[in-house]
Write an enzyme that holds these catalytic residues in place. Structure first.
Site, short mmCIF file in Angstrom:
data_model
loop_
_atom_site.label_atom_id
_atom_site.label_comp_id
_atom_site.label_asym_id
_atom_site.label_seq_id
_atom_site.Cartn_x
_atom_site.Cartn_y
_atom_site.Cartn_z
N THR A 44 1.59 -4.88 4.06
CA THR A 44 1.46 -5.30 5.45
C THR A 44 0.93 -6.73 5.59
O THR A 44 1.21 -7.40 6.58
CB THR A 44 0.53 -4.35 6.23
N THR A 61 0.81 -1.23 0.00
CA THR A 61 0.00 0.00 0.00
C THR A 61 0.84 1.27 0.00
O THR A 61 0.47 2.26 -0.64
CB THR A 61 -0.92 0.00 1.26
N SER A 92 1.37 -7.75 -1.20
CA SER A 92 2.14 -8.81 -0.54
C SER A 92 1.35 -10.11 -0.40
O SER A 92 1.92 -11.15 -0.14
CB SER A 92 2.67 -8.34 0.81
N SER A 93 0.05 -10.08 -0.62
CA SER A 93 -0.73 -11.33 -0.61
C SER A 93 -0.30 -12.23 -1.77
O SER A 93 -0.56 -13.43 -1.75
CB SER A 93 -2.22 -11.05 -0.77
N GLN A 128 -2.90 -21.48 18.93
CA GLN A 128 -3.78 -20.46 18.35
C GLN A 128 -3.80 -19.19 19.21
O GLN A 128 -4.28 -18.16 18.78
CB GLN A 128 -5.20 -21.01 18.21
N CYS A 129 -3.29 -19.30 20.43
CA CYS A 129 -3.22 -18.10 21.29
C CYS A 129 -2.00 -17.30 20.86
O CYS A 129 -0.89 -17.84 20.82
CB CYS A 129 -3.01 -18.48 22.75
N1 ASP Z 1 -2.76 -5.80 0.53
C1 ASP Z 1 -1.69 -4.91 0.88
C2 ASP Z 1 -0.39 -5.69 0.87
O1 ASP Z 1 -0.14 -6.44 1.76
C3 ASP Z 1 -1.93 -4.30 2.21
C4 ASP Z 1 -0.89 -3.32 2.68
O2 ASP Z 1 0.14 -3.10 2.11
O3 ASP Z 1 -1.13 -2.73 3.74
O4 ASP Z 1 0.39 -5.55 -0.05
#
Ligand code: ASP
Length: 336
Positions: A89, A13, A58-59, A272-273
């Site tokens: 992120t 982003t 980044s996904s 998972q915690c």
């Molecule tokens: N979907 C974005 C990514 O991870 C989200 C971000 O950068 O905050 O590339």
């Protein structure tokens, strides 16, 4: 001496701009950085910027994108005092974990940062994230891979994305912050890693077939049996609490886990915690996992466990060496 920092822009982003189909990489991003007064101000390290071949949300990142970032850092390692990686992120904690293992013998700062709002927008959080990351990288105290976000410097392989829409997007529930940037930047040097007496070296990752299973009440383990073949090298099992699974008489899990183990699959048990540690054997429902040959991931994050499995399987053929490595604290990722 004035420090030199390499900014590695990988996407996310921070460098995007709203378009017809949502946010997309901003072609004017380099110019925007070059024109940013703060990045030319006194006290700011000198910097250059390189971009990865494709600027990614980044996904969409894969092991080869981690390798690309690692290779850029390794090839410029001697020419710079530190590195700031601009990154999305969503999977930043995975990339930070991967780099922490990949960059063996690291003795310079590598800081990943990004933003929840693009730098080109008025309320962007990217400005402070970038400027403070540059100052921390230039300060020369940090010698490990970290994430800087919203006033906090966190160990990369202890971090997780914690908020989808808040500006405080990351947390490190099992390890203290490495620095806090308030009115001044306060470093928690005692908690930082000291470089090992070993030459810097890059260990790129292989595309190893691994998996993550999150247990839930009523999980039908039989459905997972078909994926537990010999080609599956490792599985991270996200269990309840301190390492517990539904393991009653009727549970199909244990025979499946046993089969996976006999097939040569390394099983890592995480919780998972977000906070606390796995303690295999503390309850009946977890001792079975231990008996079936699973390794306790202790207080490791799933992100770091996944990256560590890739790392160890890229380094070793022998599953026993991988198991041994998973039990050890290699880069401050677990509390032993
Ligand atoms: N979907 C974005 C990514 O991870 C989200 C971000 O950068 O905050 O590339």
């Amino acid at each position: 001496m004035i420090k030199r920092i390499l900014i590695v822009h990988s996407g996310g982003t921070i460098g995007m701009r709203p378009g017809k189909n949502g946010y997309a990489p901003d072609p004017g991003f380099r110019l925007a950085l070059e024109n940013m007064g703060a990045l030319k101000a006194e006290g700011m390290p000198l910097w250059d910027m390189v971009e990865t071949e494709s600027l990614l949300d980044s996904s969409n990142m894969t092991v080869s994108d981690w390798n690309e970032i690692g290779i850029i850092i390794a090839e410029s390692y001697e020419s710079y005092d530190g590195f700031v990686v601009l990154h999305g992120t969503d999977t930043m904690a995975y990339t930070a974990s991967a780099l922490s293992f990949m960059l063996e013998g690291l003795a310079k700062p590598v800081i990943l940062t990004g933003s929840q709002i693009p730098l080109c927008e008025l309320r962007s959080d990217g400005r402070d994230n970038l400027i403070t990351s540059m100052l921390i990288a230039g300060a020369g105290k940090l010698k490990e891979v970290a994430i800087y976000f919203a006033g906090e410097l966190l160990r990369g392989n202890r971090s997780m994305k914690y908020s989808a829409d808040g500006l405080i997007a990351f947390s490190s529930p099992n390890y203290p912050v490495l620095a806090e940037a308030g009115i001044s930047i306060n470093y928690n040097e005692k908690m930082m890693l000291s470089p090992v007496p070993e030459a810097f070296r890059l260990q790129t990752f292989k595309e190893v077939p691994i998996g993550v299973i999150k247990v839930f009440p009523g999980i039908q383990f039989e459905l997972f049996e078909s994926i537990m073949t010999e080609s599956l090298k490792g599985i991270v099992v996200e269990t309840f609490g301190a390492g517990n699974i539904p393991a009653g008489e009727s549970s199909a899990l244990l025979p499946i886990i046993k089969k996976a183990f006999d097939n040569g699959t390394v099983l890592i048990v995480c919780s998972q915690c977000p906070q606390g540690t796995v303690s295999l054997g503390a309850y009946e429902t977890s001792s079975a996992l231990k008996t079936a040959g699973a390794v306790s991931g202790r207080d490791i994050t799933t992100e770091a466990a996944v990256a560590k499995l890739y790392y160890l399987f890229s380094k070793y053929e022998d599953k026993e060496l991988v198991k041994e490595g998973m039990e050890k604290n290699l880069r401050g990722e677990i509390t032993v």
